[in-house]
Design a protein around this motif. Structure first.
Motif, mmCIF file in Angstrom:
data_model
loop_
_atom_site.group_PDB
_atom_site.id
_atom_site.type_symbol
_atom_site.label_atom_id
_atom_site.label_comp_id
_atom_site.label_asym_id
_atom_site.label_seq_id
_atom_site.Cartn_x
_atom_site.Cartn_y
_atom_site.Cartn_z
ATOM 1 N N ARG A 69 46.362 36.005 45.263
ATOM 2 C CA ARG A 69 45.141 36.780 45.474
ATOM 3 C C ARG A 69 44.930 37.855 44.416
ATOM 4 N NH1 ARG A 69 45.058 39.909 49.382
ATOM 5 N NH2 ARG A 69 47.058 39.593 50.400
ATOM 6 N N GLN A 71 44.036 39.206 40.959
ATOM 7 C CA GLN A 71 43.301 38.760 39.765
ATOM 8 C C GLN A 71 43.824 39.468 38.521
ATOM 9 O OE1 GLN A 71 39.230 39.437 41.042
ATOM 10 N NE2 GLN A 71 39.097 37.340 41.771
ATOM 11 N N SER A 72 44.102 40.742 38.633
ATOM 12 C CA SER A 72 44.658 41.471 37.492
ATOM 13 C C SER A 72 45.191 42.820 37.967
ATOM 14 C CB SER A 72 43.574 41.697 36.439
ATOM 15 O OG SER A 72 42.451 42.276 37.052
ATOM 16 N N LYS A 119 41.385 39.203 44.978
ATOM 17 C CA LYS A 119 40.332 38.401 45.618
ATOM 18 C C LYS A 119 40.192 38.935 47.037
ATOM 19 C CE LYS A 119 41.527 34.090 43.495
ATOM 20 N NZ LYS A 119 42.477 33.032 43.710
ATOM 21 N N SER A 130 35.731 40.454 45.046
ATOM 22 C CA SER A 130 37.012 41.101 44.759
ATOM 23 C C SER A 130 36.959 42.572 45.129
ATOM 24 C CB SER A 130 37.348 40.951 43.273
ATOM 25 O OG SER A 130 36.315 41.530 42.510
#
Ligand SMILES: Nc1nc2c(ncn2[C@@H]2O[C@H](COP(=O)(O)OP(=O)(O)O)[C@@H](O)[C@H]2O)c(=O)[nH]1
Ligand SMILES: [Mg+2]
Length: 471
Positions: A69, A71-72, A119, A130
């Protein structure tokens, strides 16, 4: 010129990041306190945790990563202008250089903000794709937590307790002699006060070197930026009735009170009271190596730490931090890579027993506590060696001093930690069966691998307990 070896992705700011995500922040930032006595592994823990979160590797037990989940993750500017920024880049650079070294000792509070873009899931997933959770990691010396216990004690009480402990230890002899030589009802003289303080500080340093942990005042061991100031010039004295203004006892008492007011209270109000989640790092293997007296002292210190986190509402500390309470506390035995994995369960069991005992003694309820053993930077590989006709499970790594490969066996940890602790509680000076060895390994070569992060042991499990529920 030093050339940074840290991947460029981890350096520098992410200029438009705050703007991009400002409308989708998840709840309030999680403020994670990282503490432990000097050399317990705070700097290495934070550096490895942040590097692994940024790199997104090797964190399967942290649910948000395990479930894909995240993303960054990004470093953000430090939100508190008055707290030093945790020097993540320099610390990581130390591991990643040609000749990897451990980061330098830090002696003050520092902080770093990391933001994790996830996410969306659950109810809000239909509203936005997000969201972002900020994580503020605060590094502060464990020596300073113990100062909390001073808030509820008068100078006379603190002196009495301190002198009782000190008097029962060989290393306390010189200081005991110093106070015996004082004239009755001595009048105050600055040189005398300094001499006594120096004598007491020498005792504290020796006690720490012998593996004792319950040592106050914390700033005498780690003065931060207060080195040499008058507020750090006092020492315990035997009780004195009707002490008059101008006497040594009276002035020492005044300085003790000033220490609490000007140092202890602001520290706890500004840092400690704002923490949501806390990890306390403990070098249990080092305490085992130092012997039963060090383990018994550690047990009592952990009780004091828990009392500091949950003081009674009528105690001076309780009134000071009313309404702000830490929700989760993790006690972690560090440097588990000094043991073969066959012995990890025993190390965790010792940590668990110490934690349970402390919680019971401190009548601690409310916050969730957990114990585990971890290695922030795995610096060894596992091996087997024949020793006196026996096959021994050991570890192998690079000796920090000689820089040569070395095999290491810390000793046989007991299967029942209760035996170990009760032996220590009875005041034993030596372990019954075996002794425990200590060793320092160098960080492994190429500790940080792109896309994989830094090899560790259970760092992700620790992270899951500490803030996984908020991701
Ligand atoms: N083998 C190994 N050694 C570690 C680990 N973490 C810390 N150390 C050792 O412990 C020392 C102190 O760590 P540091 O993070 O500076 O402690 P701090 O004073 O609590 O910040 C380091 O210099 C290393 O020798 C680890 O995960 N594995
Ligand atoms: Mg440090």
């Amino acid at each position: 010129m030093a050339i940074s070896t840290v991947p460029q992705k981890m350096l520098g700011g992410f200029d438009n990041f705050a703007a991009r995500v400002s409308e989708s922040i998840l709840g309030s930032p999680v403020r994670l306190g990282v503490t432990g006595l000097a050399r317990s592994g705070k700097t290495v823990f934070i550096t490895s945790l942040i590097a692994n979160l940024l790199e997104g590797g090797r964190l399967p037990q942290l649910a948000a990563f395990g479930q894909n989940r995240v993303q960054s993750a990004f470093l953000q500017p430090q939100p508190d202008d008055t707290i030093a920024r945790f020097d993540f880049e320099s610390h990581l650079d130390a591991f990643c250089g040609q000749k990897p070294i451990w980061p330098e000792n830090t002696k003050n509070v520092s902080q770093l903000r990391l933001s994790i873009k996830l996410k969306s899931h659950g109810l809000i997933s239909g509203l936005r794709d997000s969201c972002v959770q900020h994580l503020d990691v605060v590094d502060y010396p464990g020596e300073w937590i113990l100062d909390l216990t001073l808030l509820g004690k008068s100078y006379a009480q603190w002196s009495e307790e301190t002198l009782a402990r000190l008097g029962s230890r060989d290393i306390g002899e010189t200081y005991v002699k110093m106070i015996k030589d004082l004239p009755k009802k001595a009048s105050f003289e600055e040189t005398q006060a300094r001499k006594l303080t120096q004598g007491y500080c020498r005792y504290l340093a020796a006690a720490r070197a012998t593996g004792f942990s319950g040592l106050t005042p914390g700033r005498f061991l780690l003065p931060g930026d207060l080195e040499g100031s008058p507020v750090l010039t006092f020492a315990p004295l035997p009780p004195e009735n009707n002490s008059k203004k101008g006497s040594l006892w009276h002035e020492m008492q005044r300085r003790y009170t000033a220490y609490k007011r000007h140092i202890v209270r602001p520290f706890f109000r500004n840092h400690f009271a704002r923490i949501d989640r806390q990890i306390v790092l403990i070098d249990v293997l080092e305490a085992l190596h130092q012997g039963p007296l060090a383990i018994e002292d550690l047990r009592q210190t952990m009780r004091d730490i828990l009392i500091a986190f949950r003081p009674g509402s009528n105690s001076p500390l309780g009134r000071l931090i009313r309404g702000t309470r830490v929700e989760r506390i993790l006690f972690a035995a560090t440097k588990a890579d000094h043991l073969h994995h066959n012995q990890h369960a025993q190390l965790t069991a010792i940590m668990q027993e110490l934690t349970d005992d402390a919680a019971c003694q401190a009548q601690f309820r409310g916050a969730q506590t957990k114990a585990l053993s971890l290695a922030s930077v795995r610096s060894t590989t596992e091996d087997q060696r024949d020793h006196q006709g026996r096959r021994i499970d050991c570890v192998r790594g690079i000796d920090l001093e000689t820089r040569l490969q070395a095999a290491f066996f810390a000793g046989e940890l007991p299967s029942n930690p209760k035996d170990l602790l009760s032996h220590a509680r009875q005041g034993a000076h030596k372990w019954l069966s075996s002794d425990y060895s200590a060793m320092r390994f160098a960080p492994p070569p190429h500790a940080l691998r792109q896309g994989q992060g830094i090899a560790h042991i259970r760092l992700d499990k620790a992270a899951q307990f500490l803030f996984g529920d908020r991701l």
